[in-house]
Scaffold this motif. Structure first.
Motif, PDB file in Angstrom:
ATOM      1  N   TYR A   1       0.848  -1.191   0.000  1.00 42.70           N
ATOM      2  CA  TYR A   1       0.000   0.000   0.000  1.00 42.70           C
ATOM      3  C   TYR A   1       0.887   1.246   0.000  1.00 42.70           C
ATOM      4  O   TYR A   1       2.009   1.213   0.523  1.00 42.70           O
ATOM      5  N   LYS A   2       0.370   2.355  -0.544  1.00 40.67           N
ATOM      6  CA  LYS A   2       1.182   3.580  -0.567  1.00 40.67           C
ATOM      7  C   LYS A   2       0.349   4.810  -0.246  1.00 40.67           C
ATOM      8  O   LYS A   2      -0.866   4.854  -0.449  1.00 40.67           O
ATOM      9  N   CYS A   3       1.050   5.813   0.284  1.00 41.92           N
ATOM     10  CA  CYS A   3       0.472   7.134   0.514  1.00 41.92           C
ATOM     11  C   CYS A   3       1.405   8.147  -0.141  1.00 41.92           C
ATOM     12  O   CYS A   3       2.533   8.353   0.336  1.00 41.92           O
ATOM     13  N   ASP A   4       0.978   8.742  -1.231  1.00 38.77           N
ATOM     14  CA  ASP A   4       1.823   9.680  -1.967  1.00 38.77           C
ATOM     15  C   ASP A   4       2.143  10.925  -1.154  1.00 38.77           C
ATOM     16  O   ASP A   4       3.256  11.454  -1.202  1.00 38.77           O
ATOM     17  N   GLU A   5       1.159  11.408  -0.400  1.00 38.66           N
ATOM     18  CA  GLU A   5       1.352  12.648   0.351  1.00 38.66           C
ATOM     19  C   GLU A   5       2.484  12.529   1.369  1.00 38.66           C
ATOM     20  O   GLU A   5       3.304  13.436   1.516  1.00 38.66           O
ATOM     21  N   LYS A   6       2.548  11.390   2.063  1.00 40.43           N
ATOM     22  CA  LYS A   6       3.568  11.188   3.109  1.00 40.43           C
ATOM     23  C   LYS A   6       4.787  10.425   2.597  1.00 40.43           C
ATOM     24  O   LYS A   6       5.742  10.214   3.340  1.00 40.43           O
ATOM     25  N   LYS A   7       4.743   9.971   1.349  1.00 40.78           N
ATOM     26  CA  LYS A   7       5.841   9.187   0.749  1.00 40.78           C
ATOM     27  C   LYS A   7       6.180   7.953   1.593  1.00 40.78           C
ATOM     28  O   LYS A   7       7.328   7.700   1.957  1.00 40.78           O
ATOM     29  N   ILE A   8       5.116   7.214   1.903  1.00 36.94           N
ATOM     30  CA  ILE A   8       5.244   5.995   2.706  1.00 36.94           C
ATOM     31  C   ILE A   8       4.578   4.841   1.967  1.00 36.94           C
ATOM     32  O   ILE A   8       3.503   5.002   1.385  1.00 36.94           O
ATOM     33  N   ILE A   9       5.209   3.679   1.998  1.00 36.27           N
ATOM     34  CA  ILE A   9       4.562   2.451   1.552  1.00 36.27           C
ATOM     35  C   ILE A   9       4.545   1.470   2.715  1.00 36.27           C
ATOM     36  O   ILE A   9       5.417   1.517   3.587  1.00 36.27           O
ATOM     37  N   VAL A  10       3.535   0.622   2.738  1.00 39.45           N
ATOM     38  CA  VAL A  10       3.426  -0.407   3.772  1.00 39.45           C
ATOM     39  C   VAL A  10       3.328  -1.763   3.100  1.00 39.45           C
ATOM     40  O   VAL A  10       2.479  -1.978   2.227  1.00 39.45           O
ATOM     41  N   LEU A  11       4.213  -2.666   3.485  1.00 34.78           N
ATOM     42  CA  LEU A  11       4.139  -4.052   3.033  1.00 34.78           C
ATOM     43  C   LEU A  11       3.398  -4.832   4.116  1.00 34.78           C
ATOM     44  O   LEU A  11       3.987  -5.214   5.125  1.00 34.78           O
ATOM     45  N   GLN A  12       2.102  -5.007   3.936  1.00 33.64           N
ATOM     46  CA  GLN A  12       1.307  -5.665   4.970  1.00 33.64           C
ATOM     47  C   GLN A  12       1.337  -7.175   4.798  1.00 33.64           C
ATOM     48  O   GLN A  12       1.102  -7.697   3.704  1.00 33.64           O
TER      49      GLN A  12
ATOM     50  N   VAL B   1       9.171  10.033  14.793  1.00 36.69           N
ATOM     51  CA  VAL B   1      10.325  10.027  13.893  1.00 36.69           C
ATOM     52  C   VAL B   1       9.937  10.385  12.461  1.00 36.69           C
ATOM     53  O   VAL B   1      10.561  11.227  11.820  1.00 36.69           O
ATOM     54  N   LEU B   2       8.883   9.722  11.951  1.00 39.65           N
ATOM     55  CA  LEU B   2       8.506   9.926  10.543  1.00 39.65           C
ATOM     56  C   LEU B   2       7.651  11.174  10.321  1.00 39.65           C
ATOM     57  O   LEU B   2       7.519  11.633   9.178  1.00 39.65           O
ATOM     58  N   ARG B   3       7.045  11.685  11.379  1.00 35.11           N
ATOM     59  CA  ARG B   3       6.181  12.879  11.290  1.00 35.11           C
ATOM     60  C   ARG B   3       5.107  12.689  10.217  1.00 35.11           C
ATOM     61  O   ARG B   3       5.017  13.431   9.244  1.00 35.11           O
ATOM     62  N   ILE B   4       4.295  11.692  10.440  1.00 36.64           N
ATOM     63  CA  ILE B   4       3.271  11.304   9.468  1.00 36.64           C
ATOM     64  C   ILE B   4       2.013  12.152   9.604  1.00 36.64           C
ATOM     65  O   ILE B   4       1.411  12.565   8.615  1.00 36.64           O
ATOM     66  N   PHE B   5       1.622  12.421  10.855  1.00 32.90           N
ATOM     67  CA  PHE B   5       0.342  13.061  11.100  1.00 32.90           C
ATOM     68  C   PHE B   5       0.512  14.533  11.493  1.00 32.90           C
ATOM     69  O   PHE B   5       1.605  14.982  11.836  1.00 32.90           O
ATOM     70  N   ASN B   6      -0.592  15.266  11.452  1.00 34.89           N
ATOM     71  CA  ASN B   6      -0.605  16.702  11.740  1.00 34.89           C
ATOM     72  C   ASN B   6      -0.298  16.945  13.217  1.00 34.89           C
ATOM     73  O   ASN B   6      -1.038  16.490  14.093  1.00 34.89           O
ATOM     74  N   ARG B   7       0.766  17.696  13.485  1.00 33.42           N
ATOM     75  CA  ARG B   7       1.170  17.960  14.869  1.00 33.42           C
ATOM     76  C   ARG B   7       0.253  18.964  15.567  1.00 33.42           C
ATOM     77  O   ARG B   7       0.298  19.102  16.792  1.00 33.42           O
ATOM     78  N   ASP B   8      -0.549  19.668  14.814  1.00 28.79           N
ATOM     79  CA  ASP B   8      -1.453  20.669  15.395  1.00 28.79           C
ATOM     80  C   ASP B   8      -2.775  20.054  15.865  1.00 28.79           C
ATOM     81  O   ASP B   8      -3.610  20.757  16.431  1.00 28.79           O
ATOM     82  N   LYS B   9      -2.952  18.757  15.616  1.00 28.79           N
ATOM     83  CA  LYS B   9      -4.172  18.077  16.032  1.00 28.79           C
ATOM     84  C   LYS B   9      -3.816  16.898  16.924  1.00 28.79           C
ATOM     85  O   LYS B   9      -2.707  16.368  16.880  1.00 28.79           O
ATOM     86  N   ASP B  10      -4.779  16.497  17.729  1.00 32.20           N
ATOM     87  CA  ASP B  10      -4.590  15.325  18.578  1.00 32.20           C
ATOM     88  C   ASP B  10      -4.408  14.092  17.700  1.00 32.20           C
ATOM     89  O   ASP B  10      -5.196  13.854  16.777  1.00 32.20           O
ATOM     90  N   LEU B  11      -3.370  13.306  17.977  1.00 34.21           N
ATOM     91  CA  LEU B  11      -3.061  12.151  17.131  1.00 34.21           C
ATOM     92  C   LEU B  11      -4.202  11.142  17.101  1.00 34.21           C
ATOM     93  O   LEU B  11      -4.567  10.636  16.034  1.00 34.21           O
TER      94      LEU B  11
END
Length: 245
Positions: free
Chosen positions: A76-87, A212-222
Motif C-alpha cells: 500500500y502507498k500514501c503519496d502525500e507522506k511518501k510511505i509504503i506499507v508491506l502488509q 520520527v517519521l512525522r506522518i500526522f498533523n502535529r497541530d491536532k490530537d493524534l
C-alpha cells in the motif's frame, strides 16, 4: 524461489519509506500497519505471492463496500507522506524466509525506496529493566533517523554476543541483518507485550513511529486522526451466547 509481484499500477516509489511489520507476539506490527493504511487511506498498489507466504484470501479489510479481495501479502502507498506499507497477514514459511526477504529488499532497491522501518514486538517477560519504557529500537549506521532518535532519548535494544535477537519478534532481526549486508538504511521499533487485546499497543506504536517519521498533523490530537479498520470489529469474534449462563 521466485517472487511473484503483481503490480496494480506503475507507481514511482523513489524516495519513499517502506514500513514492514514482522509477524510477532501480539501482532502489534501488523495492527499498527492496519492503522496506518486505514488512517492515511492508503492505496493498494501490488499483491505479492511466493512459496514463503501462507496462502490466504479474504474480503478487503479496509472497505466492506467493495468486491475486491485481499491476499496475505500486499503493498500500500500514501503519496502525500511518501510511505509504503508491506502488509503481511500470516507468518512466513521459515525455510524460505531469508530468500523471500532478500528478494523483497532487492525489489525495494530497484524501486528507489529510501529506507526501511520494521515494526515488531517481543515477549513482555523478556523486559529486564522494569521501570523503563516498553519500547526499544535498533538503527543501523546508514539510517537518517539516528540523530533524531537520540534526541528523543529512546531506549536502545541491547545487542548480545551471539548477535541481534528479539525474542518473539519474528523475522525482524533477519531482515535487519539483510539491510546491513545490502547497505540499506533500516530502523527497528518494537514493544514488549503479551498476547491478548493488542489494539492499545498498536496505537502506542503509531505514536512512537510518528515521533520520527512525522506522518500526522502535529497541530491536532493524534488519536483523532487515527481510523480503525472496519475489519477490527471481527478480531475476537462474537460475544459468548447468553444461553450458556
Amino acid at each position: 524461489m521466485e517472487l511473484k509481484w503483481k503490480k496494480l499500477d506503475n507507481s514511482n516509489l523513489r524516495g519513499y519509506t517502506a514500513v514492514v511489520p514482522s509477524v510477532a507476539v501480539g501482532n502489534v506490527g501488523q495492527l499498527a500497519c492496519d492503522l496506518l493504511i486505514s488512517s492515511l487511506r492508503m492505496k493498494k498498489i501490488a499483491s505479492i505471492n511466493s512459496i514463503a507466504i501462507v496462502p490466504i484470501l479474504g474480503y478487503d479489510p479496509y472497505d466492506h463496500n467493495t468486491i475486491d479481495l485481499s491476499m496475505c501479502c500486499e503493498l500500500y502507498k500514501c503519496d502525500e507522506k511518501k510511505i509504503i506499507v508491506l502488509q503481511l497477514r500470516a507468518p512466513l514459511v521459515y525455510k524460505y524466509a531469508t530468500s523471500f526477504l532478500k528478494q523483497i529488499l532487492e525489489k525495494f532497491k530497484e524501486s528507489g525506496i529510501n529506507d526501511i522501518v520494521i515494526l515488531t514486538s517481543s515477549y513482555a517477560h523478556e523486559k529486564k529493566h522494569i521501570m523503563t519504557s516498553p519500547f526499544r529500537y535498533l538503527v543501523n549506521e546508514y539510517s537518517s533517523y539516528k540523530n533524531e532518535i537520540q534526541k528523543l532519548n529512546w531506549t536502545e535494544h541491547e545487542i548480545i554476543e551471539n548477535g541481534i535477537k528479539i525474542l518473539g519478534g519474528g523475522f525482524a532481526s533477519l531482515l535487519y541483518g539483510i539491510c546491513i549486508e545490502q547497505l540499506v538504511p533500516c530502523l527497528i521499533l518494537y514493544k514488549y507485550c503479551s498476547e491478548g487485546d493488542n489494539i492499545p499497543d498498536a496505537y502506542e506504536m503509531i505514536q512512537y513511529l510518528d515521533s520520527v517519521l512525522r506522518i500526522f498533523n502535529r497541530d491536532k490530537d493524534l488519536s483523532s486522526q487515527l481510523v480503525q479498520p472496519i475489519s477490527w470489529k471481527y478480531l475476537y469474534g462474537r460475544p459468548p451466547p447468553i444461553g450458556i449462563y
